[in-house]
Design an enzyme around this catalytic site. Structure first.
Site, PDB file in Angstrom:
ATOM      1  N   GLU A   1     -12.875  -1.456  -9.786  1.00 53.59           N
ATOM      2  CA  GLU A   1     -12.364  -2.310 -10.863  1.00 53.59           C
ATOM      3  C   GLU A   1     -13.297  -2.431 -12.068  1.00 53.59           C
ATOM      4  O   GLU A   1     -12.846  -2.388 -13.219  1.00 53.59           O
ATOM      5  CB  GLU A   1     -12.022  -3.695 -10.309  1.00 53.59           C
ATOM      6  CG  GLU A   1     -10.718  -3.764  -9.549  1.00 53.59           C
ATOM      7  CD  GLU A   1     -10.806  -3.173  -8.150  1.00 53.59           C
ATOM      8  OE1 GLU A   1      -9.751  -2.909  -7.541  1.00 53.59           O
ATOM      9  OE2 GLU A   1     -11.936  -2.974  -7.660  1.00 53.59           O
TER      10      GLU A   1
ATOM     11  N   GLU B   1     -17.960  -8.704  -2.686  1.00 57.25           N
ATOM     12  CA  GLU B   1     -16.558  -9.124  -2.695  1.00 57.25           C
ATOM     13  C   GLU B   1     -16.408 -10.537  -3.236  1.00 57.25           C
ATOM     14  O   GLU B   1     -15.464 -10.815  -3.967  1.00 57.25           O
ATOM     15  CB  GLU B   1     -15.977  -8.997  -1.287  1.00 57.25           C
ATOM     16  CG  GLU B   1     -15.906  -7.556  -0.816  1.00 57.25           C
ATOM     17  CD  GLU B   1     -14.647  -7.280  -0.027  1.00 57.25           C
ATOM     18  OE1 GLU B   1     -13.551  -7.416  -0.601  1.00 57.25           O
ATOM     19  OE2 GLU B   1     -14.771  -6.947   1.161  1.00 57.25           O
TER      20      GLU B   1
ATOM     21  N   ASP C   1      -4.012 -10.356  -8.326  1.00 59.10           N
ATOM     22  CA  ASP C   1      -4.471  -9.474  -9.390  1.00 59.10           C
ATOM     23  C   ASP C   1      -3.419  -8.519  -9.963  1.00 59.10           C
ATOM     24  O   ASP C   1      -3.106  -8.547 -11.150  1.00 59.10           O
ATOM     25  CB  ASP C   1      -5.701  -8.686  -8.927  1.00 59.10           C
ATOM     26  CG  ASP C   1      -5.536  -8.065  -7.542  1.00 59.10           C
ATOM     27  OD1 ASP C   1      -4.453  -8.192  -6.939  1.00 59.10           O
ATOM     28  OD2 ASP C   1      -6.503  -7.440  -7.056  1.00 59.10           O
TER      29      ASP C   1
ATOM     30  N   GLU D   1       0.826  -1.208   0.000  1.00 63.75           N
ATOM     31  CA  GLU D   1       0.000   0.000   0.000  1.00 63.75           C
ATOM     32  C   GLU D   1       0.859   1.257   0.000  1.00 63.75           C
ATOM     33  O   GLU D   1       0.502   2.259  -0.630  1.00 63.75           O
ATOM     34  CB  GLU D   1      -0.941   0.001   1.215  1.00 63.75           C
ATOM     35  CG  GLU D   1      -1.889  -1.187   1.296  1.00 63.75           C
ATOM     36  CD  GLU D   1      -2.956  -1.193   0.214  1.00 63.75           C
ATOM     37  OE1 GLU D   1      -3.074  -0.195  -0.523  1.00 63.75           O
ATOM     38  OE2 GLU D   1      -3.670  -2.204   0.107  1.00 63.75           O
TER      39      GLU D   1
END
Length: 558
Positions: free
Chosen positions: A357, A336, A243, A76
């Site tokens: 996304e 989710e 991902d 992050e």
């Protein structure tokens, strides 16, 4: 939507990382960096607000400190802080910020991004990494040994690092695949702008370690031990935990024009199609056997159609996108986890944290196809978020899509990604979509540089990086500044003479510098290897470099 969220963050949550919209206060989440402010910065410019962009740049320079005793996510910190600062740095001049001499190869936001990134690396790293010098055994490091995130036998980083003290002695060596393979965009940009190859080197080493440890059928799991390189979680898919690794192979290949990275992705893509794809859905399978382990769709997987569009696989991308869109229509958002055979949410995974996304994929695909159904998704997203998530102090995460209960959180990516991609979907003339017909010429210490010509590469937090900027700055920057002065002086003295400028490619280490000295003495001595021209000579100078050909520098200590 943006300003309702942004202004309430400033009023109720700053300088904390995030806004809590139900209680109208703030809290720290990823490291106490005023994260929402950093994440929202380039969105301000995309929306056209240059005055607020300029104000925030000043606030960040004065208020953000990375020398703090905080345990921060390596992943992050990179995608949000380093990525956000790099993007803002490269957009500063476009936003009317007065940039310093040498920009884009220097500047306060670039220095902040570099400082944040160095918190993840060995403390005294430079051109050579310490990683290969560290001796590992079964023991953990001593408490007083400052261990960096990337300081592992495999080159794959730990997931968490203390910004002041390094990796905690008791830190787990298990990291998700995305947390290992999501650095090349930011770190390569840093290396090209600062001239220090260490950032790109560690990012590439981590990527290659994952590639080396893929299964015999070409798949990777979603968690691995970074010390032993043993897969801990062996579920293979395109979603959570994996991902952005695939995303960065493609985007890194485009940003750096790197065939090796693209070849890696295309090999993975074959295995993904062979083992995980079923009727335009992508399931989770066991990485060694290819047998289905979880027949679910995750909201994080919705980036995949956008990624497919980047490699030209638009037809498959649209079919998969439409599957995902039906789930959005069913719930007013993407849960989710969604059980594909049952056609419903998965227990305890019913939430929607306003993730971007699917909107991201819609934006990419609309640029490729102009299909109006993609605008319909954008409209649905705006209406759903406004109706379900909007509260007095911002926008709240949807805790349960079945009954639309809310959670007291507005993550920074809502302003960095979700609203940005929505805006870009509906703004075809935004500068981000530039086709190259407009550009800016910037004068750097190394010559002219073309910027803002389009082709921006979004990092996984939607921070746009101008790929042209990577060609503006040369390595060995300190020496190059001195060489620039020397070149001017040299050519002013010798402008009446003609010099052949073909660079010899067969000099050994130090030989070119020696030949340069020989040429200045007599001009007739030749390299014993093949060479058909004399080398440039230069007057004696009192600095630690020698000039050879076309600015190639050889240090006295090499």
């Amino acid at each position: 939507m943006f300003y309702h969220a942004y202004e309430h963050y400033l009023e109720s949550a700053f300088p904390y990382d995030e806004l809590r919209p139900l209680t109208c206060d703030g809290h720290d989440t990823w490291g106490s960096f005023s994260l929402t402010l950093i994440d929202a910065l380039d969105t301000l410019l995309i929306l056209g607000n240059v005055t607020e962009f300029q104000r925030v740049v000043t606030v960040l320079q004065e208020g953000v400190d990375f020398d703090i005793d905080v345990n921060a996510s390596v992943f992050e910190t990179n995608i949000r802080v380093v990525g956000g600062l790099l993007s803002a740095h490269l957009l500063s001049k476009k936003a009317g910020v007065e940039v310093e001499v040498g920009w884009p190869c220097s500047g306060p936001l670039l220095r902040m991004a570099e400082e944040a990134a160095r918190k993840l690396l060995p403390g005294d790293c430079g051109a050579h990494l310490l990683i290969n010098r560290i001796r590992y055994s079964s023991e953990r490091p001593h408490v007083n040994q400052k261990l960096s995130a990337f300081q592992t036998p495999t080159g794959m980083p730990y997931g968490t690092v203390n910004l002041l003290h390094g990796v905690n002695p008791g830190e787990t060596p298990v990291t998700c695949t995305a947390g290992i393979g999501t650095f090349i965009v930011e770190f390569a940009t840093l290396s090209h702008l600062t001239g220090d190859p260490v950032f790109e080197d560690v990012a590439r080493k981590a990527l290659k370690a994952l590639w080396k440890n893929r299964s015999d059928i070409g798949l990777v799991g979603n968690h691995i031990d970074v010390v032993t390189a043993k897969w801990v979680a062996q579920d293979a898919g395109i979603g959570a935990g994996v991902d952005s690794y695939f995303e960065y192979l493609v985007k890194g290949a485009i940003l750096l024009q790197d065939q090796e990275l693209m070849s890696m992705f295309l090999e993975y893509n074959k295995a993904i199609k062979n083992y995980t794809k079923f009727d335009d859905w992508y399931l989770w399978v066991q990485m060694y056997k290819g047998t289905v382990s979880m027949p679910v769709f995750q909201s994080l997987e919705a980036y995949w159609p956008g990624l497919q569009s980047l490699i030209g696989d638009v037809d498959n991308a649209m079919r998969t996108f439409l599957n995902y869109y039906t789930v959005w229509k069913q719930f007013g958002g993407l849960p989710e986890f969604y059980n594909i055979p049952q056609g419903y949410t998965v227990d305890k995974r019913e939430g929607y944290p306003l993730r971007p996304e699917l909107i991201e994929s819609a934006m990419y695909l609309y640029r490729a196809t102009r299909d109006p159904i993609l605008l319909e998704l954008g409209r649905d997203a705006v209406e759903s978020i406004e109706k379900i998530s909007k509260v007095d102090c911002g926008f709240a995460t949807i805790k349960d899509l079945r009954d639309h209960r809310l959670d007291n959180r507005m993550e920074s990516f809502f302003l960095a990604e979700t609203v940005k991609y929505l805006y870009l979907l509906f703004d075809p003339d935004n500068f981000i979509h530039n086709d190259g017909s407009d550009f800016d010429v910037v004068i750097t210490p190394y010559g002219e540089c073309i910027l803002n010509a389009g082709g921006y590469i979004f990092n996984t937090e939607a921070h746009p990086i101008d790929p042209a900027a990577l060609h503006c700055c040369r390595k060995q920057k300190e020496e190059q500044w001195e060489v620039e002065d020397l070149m001017r002086e040299f050519y002013s003295l010798q402008k009446s003479k003609k010099f052949p400028l073909k660079q010899t490619s067969d000099c050994g280490e130090g030989e070119c510098a020696k030949d340069s000295r020989d040429a200045s003495l007599g001009g007739k001595q030749r390299n014993s290897k093949k060479s058909s021209h004399s080398l440039l000579s230069c007057p004696s100078q009192s600095f630690n470099s020698k000039l050879a050909v076309l600015g190639q520098v050889f240090l006295d200590n090499t």
